[in-house]
Design a protein around this motif. Sequence first.
Motif, PDB file in Angstrom:
ATOM      1  N   GLN A  81       5.983   0.072  16.048  1.00  0.00           N
ATOM      2  CA  GLN A  81       4.545   0.144  15.779  1.00  0.00           C
ATOM      3  C   GLN A  81       4.216   1.317  14.863  1.00  0.00           C
ATOM      4  O   GLN A  81       3.414   1.194  13.936  1.00  0.00           O
ATOM      5  N   GLN A  82       4.822   2.491  15.125  1.00  0.00           N
ATOM      6  CA  GLN A  82       4.540   3.667  14.298  1.00  0.00           C
ATOM      7  C   GLN A  82       4.991   3.463  12.858  1.00  0.00           C
ATOM      8  O   GLN A  82       4.271   3.815  11.915  1.00  0.00           O
ATOM      9  N   LEU A  83       6.174   2.892  12.663  1.00  0.00           N
ATOM     10  CA  LEU A  83       6.670   2.684  11.300  1.00  0.00           C
ATOM     11  C   LEU A  83       5.890   1.588  10.589  1.00  0.00           C
ATOM     12  O   LEU A  83       5.706   1.651   9.367  1.00  0.00           O
ATOM     13  N   ARG A  84       5.425   0.587  11.315  1.00  0.00           N
ATOM     14  CA  ARG A  84       4.589  -0.437  10.700  1.00  0.00           C
ATOM     15  C   ARG A  84       3.278   0.184  10.209  1.00  0.00           C
ATOM     16  O   ARG A  84       2.806  -0.109   9.109  1.00  0.00           O
ATOM     17  N   LYS A  85       2.720   1.067  11.023  1.00  0.00           N
ATOM     18  CA  LYS A  85       1.489   1.763  10.635  1.00  0.00           C
ATOM     19  C   LYS A  85       1.746   2.665   9.426  1.00  0.00           C
ATOM     20  O   LYS A  85       0.956   2.691   8.475  1.00  0.00           O
ATOM     21  N   LEU A  86       2.863   3.403   9.442  1.00  0.00           N
ATOM     22  CA  LEU A  86       3.223   4.270   8.325  1.00  0.00           C
ATOM     23  C   LEU A  86       3.454   3.460   7.058  1.00  0.00           C
ATOM     24  O   LEU A  86       3.034   3.858   5.968  1.00  0.00           O
ATOM     25  N   ASN A  87       4.104   2.311   7.177  1.00  0.00           N
ATOM     26  CA  ASN A  87       4.356   1.453   6.031  1.00  0.00           C
ATOM     27  C   ASN A  87       3.045   0.997   5.410  1.00  0.00           C
ATOM     28  O   ASN A  87       2.888   1.017   4.188  1.00  0.00           O
ATOM     29  N   THR A  88       2.088   0.611   6.240  1.00  0.00           N
ATOM     30  CA  THR A  88       0.778   0.198   5.737  1.00  0.00           C
ATOM     31  C   THR A  88       0.096   1.350   5.015  1.00  0.00           C
ATOM     32  O   THR A  88      -0.469   1.171   3.934  1.00  0.00           O
ATOM     33  N   GLU A  89       0.161   2.542   5.597  1.00  0.00           N
ATOM     34  CA  GLU A  89      -0.458   3.700   4.964  1.00  0.00           C
ATOM     35  C   GLU A  89       0.214   4.026   3.633  1.00  0.00           C
ATOM     36  O   GLU A  89      -0.467   4.388   2.668  1.00  0.00           O
ATOM     37  N   GLU A  90       1.538   3.891   3.560  1.00  0.00           N
ATOM     38  CA  GLU A  90       2.238   4.166   2.309  1.00  0.00           C
ATOM     39  C   GLU A  90       1.890   3.144   1.237  1.00  0.00           C
ATOM     40  O   GLU A  90       1.738   3.494   0.063  1.00  0.00           O
ATOM     41  N   ILE A  91       1.742   1.893   1.619  1.00  0.00           N
ATOM     42  CA  ILE A  91       1.361   0.861   0.650  1.00  0.00           C
ATOM     43  C   ILE A  91      -0.013   1.167   0.082  1.00  0.00           C
ATOM     44  O   ILE A  91      -0.230   1.112  -1.138  1.00  0.00           O
ATOM     45  N   ILE A  92      -0.957   1.516   0.949  1.00  0.00           N
ATOM     46  CA  ILE A  92      -2.307   1.846   0.490  1.00  0.00           C
ATOM     47  C   ILE A  92      -2.278   3.079  -0.410  1.00  0.00           C
ATOM     48  O   ILE A  92      -2.917   3.116  -1.467  1.00  0.00           O
ATOM     49  N   SER A  93      -1.511   4.095  -0.016  1.00  0.00           N
ATOM     50  CA  SER A  93      -1.390   5.317  -0.821  1.00  0.00           C
ATOM     51  C   SER A  93      -0.789   5.012  -2.189  1.00  0.00           C
ATOM     52  O   SER A  93      -1.260   5.525  -3.217  1.00  0.00           O
ATOM     53  N   ASP A  94       0.252   4.166  -2.236  1.00  0.00           N
ATOM     54  CA  ASP A  94       0.869   3.798  -3.511  1.00  0.00           C
ATOM     55  C   ASP A  94      -0.103   3.051  -4.404  1.00  0.00           C
ATOM     56  O   ASP A  94      -0.116   3.241  -5.627  1.00  0.00           O
ATOM     57  N   TYR A  96      -3.387   3.397  -4.444  1.00  0.00           N
ATOM     58  CA  TYR A  96      -4.335   4.370  -4.975  1.00  0.00           C
ATOM     59  C   TYR A  96      -3.688   5.205  -6.081  1.00  0.00           C
ATOM     60  O   TYR A  96      -4.334   5.524  -7.093  1.00  0.00           O
ATOM     61  N   GLU A  97      -2.430   5.576  -5.918  1.00  0.00           N
ATOM     62  CA  GLU A  97      -1.719   6.343  -6.945  1.00  0.00           C
ATOM     63  C   GLU A  97      -1.583   5.523  -8.222  1.00  0.00           C
ATOM     64  O   GLU A  97      -1.793   6.028  -9.328  1.00  0.00           O
ATOM     65  N   TRP A  98      -1.237   4.250  -8.090  1.00  0.00           N
ATOM     66  CA  TRP A  98      -1.123   3.361  -9.248  1.00  0.00           C
ATOM     67  C   TRP A  98      -2.456   3.249  -9.960  1.00  0.00           C
ATOM     68  O   TRP A  98      -2.531   3.316 -11.193  1.00  0.00           O
ATOM     69  N   LEU A  99      -3.530   3.088  -9.199  1.00  0.00           N
ATOM     70  CA  LEU A  99      -4.861   2.977  -9.778  1.00  0.00           C
ATOM     71  C   LEU A  99      -5.238   4.268 -10.512  1.00  0.00           C
ATOM     72  O   LEU A  99      -5.770   4.235 -11.630  1.00  0.00           O
ATOM     73  N   ARG A 100      -4.947   5.423  -9.930  1.00  0.00           N
ATOM     74  CA  ARG A 100      -5.269   6.709 -10.551  1.00  0.00           C
ATOM     75  C   ARG A 100      -4.510   6.869 -11.869  1.00  0.00           C
ATOM     76  O   ARG A 100      -5.094   7.252 -12.894  1.00  0.00           O
ATOM     77  N   LEU A 101      -3.222   6.542 -11.879  1.00  0.00           N
ATOM     78  CA  LEU A 101      -2.437   6.660 -13.116  1.00  0.00           C
ATOM     79  C   LEU A 101      -2.934   5.706 -14.196  1.00  0.00           C
ATOM     80  O   LEU A 101      -3.013   6.078 -15.379  1.00  0.00           O
ATOM     81  N   ASN A 102      -3.290   4.495 -13.827  1.00  0.00           N
ATOM     82  CA  ASN A 102      -3.805   3.549 -14.818  1.00  0.00           C
ATOM     83  C   ASN A 102      -5.165   3.981 -15.355  1.00  0.00           C
ATOM     84  O   ASN A 102      -5.465   3.759 -16.534  1.00  0.00           O
ATOM     85  N   MET A 103      -5.984   4.579 -14.512  1.00  0.00           N
ATOM     86  CA  MET A 103      -7.279   5.074 -14.990  1.00  0.00           C
ATOM     87  C   MET A 103      -7.072   6.213 -15.994  1.00  0.00           C
ATOM     88  O   MET A 103      -7.761   6.284 -17.025  1.00  0.00           O
TER      89      MET A 103
END
Length: 132
Positions: A81-94, A96-103
């Motif tokens: 459960q913890q790693l599934r939650k962490l994986n979701t958070e990392e996907i969302i973070s990635d 946002y990072e992709w969006l920031r770099l493209n902007m």
Amino acid sequence: MALRLAVRRFCAKSALELPKQQLASVKESVSSFMGQVKGFSPGAYFEEKYFWEKANVGPFFLLLFFTPSLYRSFKDFYWTQQLRKLNTEEIISDRYEWLRLNMIQDEVEEALLKKVPAGGIAALELGPSSPP
């Protein structure tokens, strides 16, 4: 809590189907069982003579035998459960990072396009276009 709900469901079902005499006996047996559970004393249960001669030791040894397996199962469930939650958070973070770099890239391209002369950029020629 599950035991309490099961007893309530069992008593509620029997109230509809059983006669009053059987219902009273079921209620007495449930109340005597609850009295035994509430009256459990670990000191008396694990006293050597009582433990080996009178006590029902099956549940104790089953718990003792299955504790490593139960512990491992609970630990695996928790970390899954913890790693599934962490994986979701990392996907969302990635994302946002992709969006920031493209902007940032879009802003740089826009600034460069503003600096282009009206006729466009002349082609770069290395040497004369006709032979001497």
